[in-house]
Enzyme design. Structure first.
Site, mmCIF file in Angstrom:
data_model
loop_
_atom_site.group_PDB
_atom_site.id
_atom_site.type_symbol
_atom_site.label_atom_id
_atom_site.label_comp_id
_atom_site.label_asym_id
_atom_site.label_seq_id
_atom_site.Cartn_x
_atom_site.Cartn_y
_atom_site.Cartn_z
ATOM 1 N N GLN A 104 0.854 -1.185 0.000
ATOM 2 C CA GLN A 104 0.000 0.000 0.000
ATOM 3 C C GLN A 104 0.895 1.242 0.000
ATOM 4 O O GLN A 104 1.716 1.423 0.904
ATOM 5 C CB GLN A 104 -0.883 0.026 1.248
ATOM 6 C CG GLN A 104 -1.834 1.214 1.246
ATOM 7 C CD GLN A 104 -2.603 1.370 2.551
ATOM 8 O OE1 GLN A 104 -2.009 1.496 3.614
ATOM 9 N NE2 GLN A 104 -3.921 1.365 2.470
ATOM 10 N N TYR A 189 -5.652 10.611 5.226
ATOM 11 C CA TYR A 189 -4.282 10.855 4.769
ATOM 12 C C TYR A 189 -4.338 11.629 3.447
ATOM 13 O O TYR A 189 -5.422 12.006 2.988
ATOM 14 C CB TYR A 189 -3.527 9.524 4.636
ATOM 15 C CG TYR A 189 -3.367 8.817 5.965
ATOM 16 C CD1 TYR A 189 -2.401 9.227 6.879
ATOM 17 C CD2 TYR A 189 -4.203 7.762 6.324
ATOM 18 C CE1 TYR A 189 -2.263 8.597 8.113
ATOM 19 C CE2 TYR A 189 -4.069 7.128 7.557
ATOM 20 C CZ TYR A 189 -3.100 7.547 8.447
ATOM 21 O OH TYR A 189 -2.976 6.931 9.667
ATOM 22 N N ARG A 237 -7.888 1.876 -1.634
ATOM 23 C CA ARG A 237 -8.620 1.782 -0.361
ATOM 24 C C ARG A 237 -9.192 3.162 -0.051
ATOM 25 O O ARG A 237 -8.465 4.165 -0.093
ATOM 26 C CB ARG A 237 -7.658 1.359 0.750
ATOM 27 C CG ARG A 237 -8.372 1.142 2.071
ATOM 28 C CD ARG A 237 -7.521 0.409 3.079
ATOM 29 N NE ARG A 237 -8.359 -0.551 3.779
ATOM 30 C CZ ARG A 237 -8.247 -0.837 5.077
ATOM 31 N NH1 ARG A 237 -7.298 -0.283 5.799
ATOM 32 N NH2 ARG A 237 -9.058 -1.702 5.643
ATOM 33 N N ARG A 335 -6.299 -6.515 12.549
ATOM 34 C CA ARG A 335 -5.876 -6.873 13.912
ATOM 35 C C ARG A 335 -6.037 -8.359 14.195
ATOM 36 O O ARG A 335 -5.277 -8.931 14.978
ATOM 37 C CB ARG A 335 -6.665 -6.035 14.918
ATOM 38 C CG ARG A 335 -6.262 -4.574 14.903
ATOM 39 C CD ARG A 335 -7.202 -3.725 15.702
ATOM 40 N NE ARG A 335 -8.533 -3.696 15.126
ATOM 41 C CZ ARG A 335 -9.582 -3.137 15.692
ATOM 42 N NH1 ARG A 335 -9.463 -2.582 16.870
ATOM 43 N NH2 ARG A 335 -10.762 -3.140 15.091
ATOM 44 N N CYS A 358 -9.059 -11.541 18.151
ATOM 45 C CA CYS A 358 -8.692 -10.182 18.571
ATOM 46 C C CYS A 358 -9.859 -9.572 19.332
ATOM 47 O O CYS A 358 -11.008 -9.660 18.898
ATOM 48 C CB CYS A 358 -8.369 -9.347 17.335
ATOM 49 S SG CYS A 358 -8.446 -7.574 17.627
ATOM 50 N N CYS A 361 -8.992 -4.351 21.642
ATOM 51 C CA CYS A 361 -8.659 -3.496 22.795
ATOM 52 C C CYS A 361 -7.813 -2.293 22.390
ATOM 53 O O CYS A 361 -7.788 -1.283 23.087
ATOM 54 C CB CYS A 361 -7.922 -4.310 23.854
ATOM 55 S SG CYS A 361 -6.308 -4.918 23.302
ATOM 56 N N ALA A 409 -0.952 -13.067 32.484
ATOM 57 C CA ALA A 409 0.504 -13.230 32.357
ATOM 58 C C ALA A 409 0.934 -14.604 32.860
ATOM 59 O O ALA A 409 1.737 -15.297 32.217
ATOM 60 C CB ALA A 409 1.224 -12.130 33.126
#
Ligand SMILES: Cc1cc2nc3c(=O)[nH]c(=O)nc-3n(C[C@H](O)[C@H](O)[C@H](O)COP(=O)(O)O)c2cc1C
Ligand code: SF4
Length: 568
Positions: A104, A189, A237, A335, A358, A361, A409
């Site tokens: 891209q 952009y 896009r 993600r 995913c 978050c 963890a």
């Protein structure tokens, strides 16, 4: 036969046959070298996604002119022939696994992370994004901090030179062996700025009417076709809805699609939003899977080229359904492939439960990495972007490993140690594994947190890990292990308030699910916390404070948030 026949059906993008309908939509992983050349991390990351079975991989924002604009501090650059060898290694790493790939090309315009005071970079990327305002913003000079960055109106000469820069960038992408190139005209952009009725304030032939606003992207497409040949596929896009008053909406986006098809664009990659509406671009946790499908459904009726659509797609069953119903030609995942690059493989071979979905978050991959000017990471996948995980092998000598603490963890550490062949004992002082993630149960809009809790607990249950619940190990017990991993986590700070101590409670007590039968109940025998009265002060301004406030408001409390910062 696969359970998901539509997902694994080939498709043509121009003359290129893509092996399946799964597209990695562009994701800048900000892992290039400082000059923008391809790094080992770039190669490892994209090769892993190809190995995981994704059919078409669009590499994230790559600058056609690094000097005037980079979307992140270490995004890729393709503004010189010296970048071709690295890009060639990147393409080859994906082709090796049968994936087709594109780059891209993007000029960030006003949203550049670099240069900080350059003339194309009229604002810094972290300015004005609500979730960043409590972070200090460092300006290059005092003058800049007072005035922010000036808006620079591109001259016609600068626009014409940009057209050449994009065409040359595309030629380098082709020369490196990529199968296609994509133009980034979404998210506010540079090309999106030109196309947007909301952002484009020019009064020359590049602003105003629809035709004028489309002039720059169309000129770039034509220049690429001249330089690379019409058989080299160009994708675009763009944001179907900009979600700001006066921004582009679906009707104009249908017109845009037809104009691009007529100009010879090989496929459309639909997205959403501009920077002023960031929640729509990087969907937060509470957005529903499929919320963007209205866009591809409408646009597919008007064009014959493939339409890719994305945003919050997480479940193979759902992706199969929208493909089967003809709502989209390819499903776009960003993600999801950071959280689990093996999503396609697991779907194909009936391992759907093993997919680490995913949870949207945005902490690992956005807030703590790209927004903090660091390389990509994922809050729930420690291997994301990190080649060190690739060389994990079975340990030559099995050790006795104690992990103290059964939160995320601790469970993740236990999982990795067990997979490497060590003898693992996992201690948790409550009756339930989960730790801090158990707090997800009550907060409105946080259901996706449960996905991760379910996934990691399932993984632990399938491995030979000895579980010691409701047990706090003594020093004597721990001294018999070769390795002890402390994963007891953080505890919230509870201030002493003179005369009111019984009214001050840590947030964990408020967010703990009171239903003993619930799989997210902490299992420590605690009684439901009864909050008397209606007025509550929440002290703090980070995620736990926001979650606690949201929950309390949802049960009818009158909530005031107190923070030492000027902005929340
Ligand atoms: C870390 C990160 C980097 C991204 N980089 C790009 C990019 O370079 N180009 C682009 O068009 N979109 C980029 N996006 C947007 C994604 O392509 C995608 O539209 C968005 O994350 C929503 O889809 P998802 O729910 O599948 O992640 C990025 C998103 C994230 C989280
Ligand atoms: S950090 Fe969060 S939003 Fe980003 S990929 Fe990982 S789970 Fe998804």
């Amino acid at each position: 036969m696969s359970t998901f026949p539509h997902l694994f059906e080939p498709i043509m993008i121009g003359p290129v046959e893509v092996p399946n309908r799964i597209c990695h939509v562009p994701t800048d992983i900000s892992s290039a070298h400082a000059d923008g050349s391809v790094s080992v991390r770039d190669i490892h990351h994209h090769a892993t996604i190809a190995k995981g079975g994704t059919g078409f991989i669009i590499v994230g924002a790559t600058s056609p002119q690094g000097k005037t604009g980079r979307s992140t501090v270490t995004c890729l650059v393709a503004d010189g022939d010296e970048y071709i060898p690295g890009l060639a290694r990147l393409a080859e790493a994906m082709h090796r696994y049968g994936a087709k790939c594109a780059v891209q090309l993007q000029h960030p315009g006003r949203q550049a992370a670099l240069p900080r005071a350059g003339k194309f970079a009229s604002t810094d990327m972290v300015v004005n994004l609500p979730w960043s305002q409590s972070r200090p913003i460092l300006y290059a000079s005092e003058e800049e901090s007072l005035t922010r960055k000036p808006i620079h109106v591109l001259t016609t000469d600068e626009i014409l030179s940009l057209i050449d820069l994009f065409a040359e960038g595309a030629w380098r992408v082709k020369q490196a062996g990529f199968d296609a190139v994509e133009l980034h005209a979404a998210h506010g952009y540079l090309l999106s700025e030109f196309m947007s009725p909301y952002l484009n304030r020019r009064n020359d032939r590049f602003g105003g009417s629809f035709e004028n606003r489309m002039r720059l992207p169309l000129a770039i497409i034509e220049a690429i076709q001249k330089k690379c040949g019409r058989d080299f596929p160009v994708l675009v896009r763009y944001s179907v809805d900009e979600w700001v008053p006066g921004g582009r909406e679906l009707q104009e986006s249908i017109r845009v699609a037809k104009v691009f098809e007529e100009a010879g664009v090989a496929a459309l990659d639909l997205s959403q939003c501009i920077q002023e509406s960031p929640g729509a671009g990087f969907d937060p946790m509470y957005y529903q899977e499929g919320w963007t499908m209205y866009a591809s459904l409408a646009i597919k009726k008007e064009v014959h080229i493939p339409v890719i659509n994305s945003h919050s797609l997480r479940n193979p069953e759902y992706c199969e359904k929208i493909l089967a119903e003809g709502k989209v030609d390819m499903v776009g995942l960003s993600r999801q492939l950071l959280a689990d690059p093996y999503w396609p493989m697991k779907a194909r071979y009936g391992q759907v439960k093993a997919i680490r979905r995913c949870i949207s978050c945005l902490t690992g991959c956005w807030q703590e990495s790209l927004m903090a000017k660091k390389e990509i990471a994922c809050a729930i996948n420690p291997a994301c972007g990190n080649p060190a995980f690739e060389i994990r092998t079975k340990a030559s000598q099995a050790l006795r490993v104690a992990v103290v603490g059964g939160g995320p963890a601790g469970m993740e550490a236990a999982r990795h140690a067990a997979e490497r062949g060590h003898a693992v004992t996992l201690y948790e002082k409550t009756g339930e594994l989960g730790g801090a993630i158990l707090g997800c149960c009550l907060v409105p809009g946080k259901d996706k947190m449960k996905w991760y809790a379910d996934w990691i607990r399932d993984q632990v249950s399938q491995l030979p890990i000895e579980l010691r619940l409701r047990h706090e190990p003594t020093l004597e017990e721990l001294s018999s292990f070769d390795v002890v991993i402390n994963a007891t986590g953080a505890r919230s700070y509870v201030p002493r308030v003179s005369g009111l101590s019984e009214k001050v409670v840590p947030f964990e007590r408020i967010l703990a699910c009171p239903k003993v039968s619930c799989e997210f109940h902490p299992g420590d025998g605690r009684k439901p916390e009864k909050l008397e009265g209606t007025r509550v002060i929440v002290w703090g301004d980070h995620y736990p404070a926001a979650d606690t406030a949201a929950f309390l408001a949802s049960i009818g409390k009158e909530v005031t948030i107190v923070t030492p910062f000027k902005e929340f």
